[in-house]
Design an enzyme around this catalytic site. Structure first.
Site, PDB file in Angstrom:
ATOM      1  N   GLU A 157     -10.021  -6.841   0.273  1.00 44.00           N
ATOM      2  CA  GLU A 157      -9.083  -6.427   1.308  1.00 44.00           C
ATOM      3  C   GLU A 157      -9.369  -5.022   1.820  1.00 44.00           C
ATOM      4  O   GLU A 157      -9.082  -4.709   2.972  1.00 44.00           O
ATOM      5  CB  GLU A 157      -7.642  -6.520   0.788  1.00 44.00           C
ATOM      6  N   HIS A 176      -0.279  -1.277   5.273  1.00 47.88           N
ATOM      7  CA  HIS A 176      -0.957  -2.462   5.811  1.00 47.88           C
ATOM      8  C   HIS A 176      -1.749  -3.168   4.713  1.00 47.88           C
ATOM      9  O   HIS A 176      -1.771  -4.400   4.621  1.00 47.88           O
ATOM     10  CB  HIS A 176      -1.881  -2.032   6.952  1.00 47.88           C
ATOM     11  N   GLU A 221     -10.989  -4.389  10.251  1.00 46.69           N
ATOM     12  CA  GLU A 221      -9.949  -4.522  11.271  1.00 46.69           C
ATOM     13  C   GLU A 221      -9.718  -3.195  11.987  1.00 46.69           C
ATOM     14  O   GLU A 221      -9.549  -3.144  13.209  1.00 46.69           O
ATOM     15  CB  GLU A 221      -8.655  -5.009  10.617  1.00 46.69           C
ATOM     16  N   GLU A 238       0.587  -5.088   2.574  1.00 43.29           N
ATOM     17  CA  GLU A 238       1.014  -6.298   3.284  1.00 43.29           C
ATOM     18  C   GLU A 238       0.033  -7.437   3.028  1.00 43.29           C
ATOM     19  O   GLU A 238       0.428  -8.569   2.727  1.00 43.29           O
ATOM     20  CB  GLU A 238       1.102  -6.013   4.784  1.00 43.29           C
ATOM     21  N   HIS A 239      -1.260  -7.142   3.115  1.00 43.48           N
ATOM     22  CA  HIS A 239      -2.282  -8.161   2.867  1.00 43.48           C
ATOM     23  C   HIS A 239      -2.249  -8.633   1.413  1.00 43.48           C
ATOM     24  O   HIS A 239      -2.333  -9.832   1.129  1.00 43.48           O
ATOM     25  CB  HIS A 239      -3.671  -7.595   3.176  1.00 43.48           C
TER      26      HIS A 239
END
Length: 214
Positions: A188, A114, A195, A117-118
């Protein structure tokens, strides 16, 4: 990314080493990447797939009334390409599916897929500005998004066909030479942690996560 009490700086150092080495991150991916590309009004198969591409295969079996043209090609590097040509479309769309997801995260570094991905959206060698990709897409009235699933990570882009070639170059450079700049990685790490913390309080998300591991 969430790693208990490990300091954010340590997380960044470890993540940087793993993310920059795609062979480590995508060890379970075998062929590496499955690429699904859709262009409006222009055929990709041909010069766009050189060098190393095999002859494109025309797909003729399709529903009655479907006027679109379909082609499939397999590149020498293992990437599979699907090209859809629709002369009536006003938008060009691209999608890349990487055959690695959250199930491929190292045990000690959950959330790495994840996180990567960012990071891919935050600058590449040819286009180093962290917000450059999003700024370009917004300025051209386009749309971009991505998601990390259990066994795959999918990236998508849609823009006006008038800027399709430039969009394709920018999109491709994200995968060829992402920067993983230190400053952006620090941001991030915090964004992913935030998140994750939010999701932990979402009962439906927690229930789904438990069911996936049963």
């Amino acid at each position: 990314m969430h790693d208990g009490a490990a300091p954010a700086a340590k997380q960044v150092d470890v993540a940087r080493g793993l993310c920059l080495n795609w062979g480590v991150l995508l060890a379970a991916a075998a062929a590496g990447v499955v690429s699904l590309l859709a262009f409006a009004g222009a055929k990709l198969v041909g010069p766009h797939l050189q060098p190393g591409s095999t002859k494109a295969i025309e797909v003729t079996a399709k529903p009655t009334g479907d006027t679109r043209e379909y082609q499939v090609a397999y590149l020498a590097n293992g990437i599979q390409v699907v090209n859809v040509r629709d002369t009536n479309a006003l938008q060009a769309a691209f999608s890349v599916a990487v055959e690695a997801g959250s199930f491929d995260d190292p045990q000690h570094l959950q959330g790495l897929a994840h996180f990567c991905e960012h990071m891919l959206f935050l600058g590449s060698k040819r286009y180093p500005t962290p917000t450059g990709f999003d700024d370009f897409v917004s300025a051209k009235g386009g749309y971009t998004n991505a998601y990390t699933a259990d066994e795959v990570t999918v990236y998508m882009l849609e823009v006006s066909k008038d800027v399709a070639e430039e969009a394709f170059r920018r999109f491709g450079d994200m995968f060829r030479e992402p920067l993983f700049a230190d400053a952006e990685m620090q941001k991030e790490v915090r964004a992913i942690d935030s998140e994750h913390a939010k999701n932990m309080h979402d009962l439906s998300w927690s229930t789904l996560s438990v069911l996936e591991f049963l």
